[in-house]
Design an enzyme around this catalytic site. Sequence first.
Site, PDB file in Angstrom:
ATOM      1  N   CYS A   1       0.881  -1.171   0.000  1.00  0.00           N
ATOM      2  CA  CYS A   1       0.000   0.000   0.000  1.00  0.00           C
ATOM      3  C   CYS A   1       0.917   1.219   0.000  1.00  0.00           C
ATOM      4  CB  CYS A   1      -0.934  -0.030   1.207  1.00  0.00           C
ATOM      5  SG  CYS A   1      -0.072   0.025   2.789  1.00  0.00           S
ATOM      6  N   GLY A   2       0.459   2.328   0.522  1.00  0.00           N
ATOM      7  CA  GLY A   2       1.296   3.525   0.541  1.00  0.00           C
ATOM      8  C   GLY A   2       2.439   3.453   1.525  1.00  0.00           C
TER       9      GLY A   2
END
Length: 158
Positions: free
Chosen positions: A85-86
């Site tokens: 993810c981020g």
Amino acid sequence: MSGSWDHGADFRRLVDRARGRIAEIPAAQALERVRQGAVLIDVRDAEELEIRPAVPGAVNISRGTLELRIGEVLPDVDRPVVVYCGAGNRGALAAASLLELGCTDVSNVAGGLSALEALPGRCGRCQCRSQRACVARASASRAQPRAPISTMAAISSG
């Protein structure tokens, strides 16, 4: 106040519990797993991809639909999977969910996309200028980064 939420602390506890059940690996090791055939899944939402595009070769299935859609890209639960993810938190939750669904070889990228983007230049295995380019080359035969998820069902399990 009884019964109130502390969203930040509650989320951290949930992520910490997930991290206790999953394999979290450094970005460089994640790329090596992809080169060896692991499916790379970006679990960020579509709006985030507009700001920071997915790693070339990654398949995007948002965290919110992962459990419903994983079969579209992963017909074999024994095929290695690397999620990101981020920053690594939703990736940890996604990895834990995939393990609960029966996937046998799931890893989360520690630090998420931020860690992948921070890798140094040339990977040493080819003439690419960055790890991102090398991931694109390694994944090109398994996924097309901009293709809609529905077209990903054709990804082979080997």
